[in-house]
Design a protein around this motif. Structure first.
Motif, PDB file in Angstrom:
ATOM      1  N   SER A   1       0.533  -4.431   3.752  1.00 47.60           N
ATOM      2  CA  SER A   1      -0.642  -4.608   4.612  1.00 47.60           C
ATOM      3  C   SER A   1      -1.009  -6.083   4.653  1.00 47.60           C
ATOM      4  O   SER A   1      -1.249  -6.702   3.613  1.00 47.60           O
ATOM      5  CB  SER A   1      -1.828  -3.806   4.078  1.00 47.60           C
TER       6      SER A   1
ATOM      7  N   PRO B   1      -3.901   5.691   4.512  1.00 50.95           N
ATOM      8  CA  PRO B   1      -4.515   5.384   3.210  1.00 50.95           C
ATOM      9  C   PRO B   1      -5.919   5.974   3.163  1.00 50.95           C
ATOM     10  O   PRO B   1      -6.562   6.152   4.197  1.00 50.95           O
ATOM     11  CB  PRO B   1      -4.531   3.852   3.178  1.00 50.95           C
ATOM     12  N   SER B   2      -6.386   6.287   1.974  1.00 50.28           N
ATOM     13  CA  SER B   2      -7.666   6.995   1.835  1.00 50.28           C
ATOM     14  C   SER B   2      -8.824   6.262   2.499  1.00 50.28           C
ATOM     15  O   SER B   2      -9.744   6.884   3.036  1.00 50.28           O
ATOM     16  CB  SER B   2      -7.979   7.234   0.354  1.00 50.28           C
TER      17      SER B   2
ATOM     18  N   VAL C   1       0.856  -1.187   0.000  1.00 44.33           N
ATOM     19  CA  VAL C   1       0.000   0.000   0.000  1.00 44.33           C
ATOM     20  C   VAL C   1       0.894   1.240   0.000  1.00 44.33           C
ATOM     21  O   VAL C   1       1.748   1.406   0.876  1.00 44.33           O
ATOM     22  CB  VAL C   1      -0.922   0.028   1.237  1.00 44.33           C
ATOM     23  N   THR C   2       0.713   2.086  -0.990  1.00 42.32           N
ATOM     24  CA  THR C   2       1.479   3.328  -1.085  1.00 42.32           C
ATOM     25  C   THR C   2       0.684   4.454  -0.442  1.00 42.32           C
ATOM     26  O   THR C   2      -0.487   4.656  -0.760  1.00 42.32           O
ATOM     27  CB  THR C   2       1.780   3.676  -2.551  1.00 42.32           C
ATOM     28  N   VAL C   3       1.329   5.170   0.476  1.00 38.75           N
ATOM     29  CA  VAL C   3       0.673   6.301   1.144  1.00 38.75           C
ATOM     30  C   VAL C   3       1.557   7.533   1.008  1.00 38.75           C
ATOM     31  O   VAL C   3       2.766   7.436   0.778  1.00 38.75           O
ATOM     32  CB  VAL C   3       0.410   6.000   2.634  1.00 38.75           C
TER      33      VAL C   3
ATOM     34  N   GLU D   1       6.777   9.507  -0.605  1.00 35.46           N
ATOM     35  CA  GLU D   1       5.789   8.448  -0.440  1.00 35.46           C
ATOM     36  C   GLU D   1       6.391   7.302   0.361  1.00 35.46           C
ATOM     37  O   GLU D   1       7.597   7.077   0.344  1.00 35.46           O
ATOM     38  CB  GLU D   1       5.327   7.922  -1.808  1.00 35.46           C
TER      39      GLU D   1
ATOM     40  N   THR E   1      -7.563  -0.450   7.047  1.00 37.25           N
ATOM     41  CA  THR E   1      -6.427  -1.187   6.500  1.00 37.25           C
ATOM     42  C   THR E   1      -5.313  -1.182   7.532  1.00 37.25           C
ATOM     43  O   THR E   1      -4.962  -0.129   8.073  1.00 37.25           O
ATOM     44  CB  THR E   1      -5.942  -0.540   5.196  1.00 37.25           C
TER      45      THR E   1
END
Length: 282
Positions: free
Chosen positions: A173, A254-255, A158-160, A168, A189
């Protein structure tokens, strides 16, 4: 049904946890002591709050020490001379780091977002010296949820984003935590925690930017039991270092971890010294 004694025990346990967390945060070489964040490149550069000239390349960070300068690495003093002395740190893995010292200061040499950084930590920095504690919501059992961890078949990268512009972070996860709170079905998540099997989540909620820090909060969660059950105790939601210092590279949630309800539990937005003192050393 909980009793008055249960309530007292719950509050006492929370207070002991919070006190320990605050003590750790105010450590002489913790994040409150950070005086600058320096992104290294191939040009040897001297910084006012660190000895030596610092640079990096594909071979990793390097510091060149002049006569009278020294650092201590793994208990060994590296002393500069009139001919200069070079110390090579080697390639540092992503999210890895090495700590060296000089006098009462420590210097974090680390890799974040594919770049090498130097982050000095001076115990006398005003952000640490003037720290008076973090305001919190009173502990309340209503913010404790029993949830279920749903593991992915394989860990999912997962890229945040980051509070540092242009940076970044990528985390693996292992799965998602599902729970109910305030009559709503919610999920978060999760990422791998600091101990085997444990988890942590990054989140925002309806209080973010109002009574709690706008960018993120973090919550550590014990390893799921054999049935995947977990306890999500928002009373232990904490601020990341970026809530206290501009010299942090903290990840953003994360969104999907932007909760639609207000989590009135855990740590609130901290008070910070005036911006005028943020860049002072040392």
């Amino acid at each position: 049904m909980s009793t008055a004694a249960d309530t007292i025990d719950f509050a006492t346990e929370w207070q002991a946890w919070h006190d320990a967390h605050e003590t750790n945060r105010a450590d002489p070489h913790g994040f409150l002591a950070v005086t600058s964040l320096n992104w290294l490149d191939e040009t040897p550069t001297r910084y006012p709050d660190a000895p030596g000239e610092w640079s990096t390349s594909a071979a990793g960070p390097v510091v060149r020490l002049s006569d009278g300068e020294q650092i201590v690495v793994d208990g060994r003093a590296i002393v500069g001379s009139t001919d200069r002395v070079t110390y090579e740190f080697g390639v540092i893995p992503e999210r890895g780091g090495v700590t060296v010292s000089a006098g009462d200061a420590e210097f974090e040499v680390a890799r974040r977002g594919g770049a090498d950084i130097l982050r000095p930590r001076h115990p006398s920095h005003p952000t640490r010296v003037e720290y008076a504690g973090t305001p919190v919501f009173a502990p309340n059992r209503s913010w404790v949820a029993e949830g279920t961890f749903r593991a992915f078949t394989e860990p999912k990268p997962v890229t945040v984003g980051s509070v540092a512009e242009g940076l970044e972070h990528v985390y693996d996860s292992p799965g998602v935590i599902e729970f109910e709170l305030g009559g709503e079905s919610l999920s978060l998540t999760a990422f791998n925690g600091p101990t085997p099997g444990s988890l942590f989540v990054l989140f925002t909620d309806a209080t973010s930017g109002v009574t709690t820090y706008a960018a993120n909060r973090s919550l550590q969660i014990d390893a799921p039991d054999a049935s995947g059950r977990v306890t999500v105790d928002f009373n232990r939601a904490t601020n990341l270092p970026c809530a206290y210092t501009e010299f942090a590279t903290c990840p953003l949630p994360p969104s999907e971890n932007r909760l639609p309800i207000g989590i009135e539990a855990g740590e609130k937005t901290p008070l910070r010294p005036s911006a005028a003192t943020d860049g002072d050393a040392r």
